[in-house]
Write an enzyme that holds these catalytic residues in place. Sequence first.
Site, PDB file in Angstrom:
ATOM      1  N   SER A 142       0.869  -1.171   0.000  1.00  0.00           N
ATOM      2  CA  SER A 142       0.000   0.000   0.000  1.00  0.00           C
ATOM      3  C   SER A 142       0.900   1.214   0.000  1.00  0.00           C
ATOM      4  CB  SER A 142      -0.882   0.012   1.254  1.00  0.00           C
ATOM      5  OG  SER A 142      -1.511   1.266   1.443  1.00  0.00           O
ATOM      6  N   TYR A 155      -2.351  -1.003  10.290  1.00  0.00           N
ATOM      7  CA  TYR A 155      -2.274  -1.143   8.833  1.00  0.00           C
ATOM      8  C   TYR A 155      -0.918  -0.662   8.328  1.00  0.00           C
ATOM      9  CZ  TYR A 155      -4.077  -1.152   4.023  1.00  0.00           C
ATOM     10  OH  TYR A 155      -4.303  -1.409   2.689  1.00  0.00           O
TER      11      TYR A 155
END
Length: 260
Positions: A142, A155
């Site tokens: 990401s 995350y």
Amino acid sequence: MLKGKVALITGSTSGIGLAAAHVLAEQGINLVLHGLMSNQEGTALAENFTQQYKINTTFSNADLRDPDSIHTFIDNAITKMGSIDILINNAGIQHTESAINFPLNKWNDIIAINLSASFHTIQKSLPSMQKNKWGRIINIASVHGLVGSVNKSAYCAAKHGIVGLTKVVALENAEQGITVNSICPGWVDTPLINDQIKAISEKENLDFEDAKYNLVTAKQPLPEMMNPRQIGEFILFLCSDSARSITGSSLPMDGAWTAQ
């Protein structure tokens, strides 16, 4: 070159993973699908791929929080399909909260699914790739593997970990015919972010599309979300012979997010 290879894609019943499965299947690549479906639903999905693309397809709903389940998943896939040539670690979950209030169970699940599961799938798949002197490992990280954002401690920790894991495995296998890369997308139009958009919509009294625009442009200069298929096509390129010298890289697809 790729026709007849076997690709295992975690989290491939929706979003990026499903789009990638279709892109690879179009090239005659056999598939091991995985996701949060019942065996009946997953088997039906696999049969649809088999019929549509004339490839071999199988399905598993292994719990990626459990290393033993992952090991069984990979062993069964190799037994059924003969090898794993392409491994795409895509499965991921999200929860947003400040670090001081972050629930421990959510932290543990995010680290397990978004990071540790990739280690386990890589470790179990490497012997097959090393034996064949060919392999492609593609980790869907990401932009949050490269930068931080508030309320995303777990995350960001997991995705930064994926970037580091990618580099190490690439270095260890550079002479084995195996490439290892991370793709670092910005905003992608998948169900994973719908809750964030809805929260903005409710907080700011906006309709869904306006809330989506505000979410995207708060970080990313390109004012649109990517279609998951774009990532699937990039995955296909990384699997190709043209990309054989690309390894150990963390490749942004982020609408100039990290260019700032």
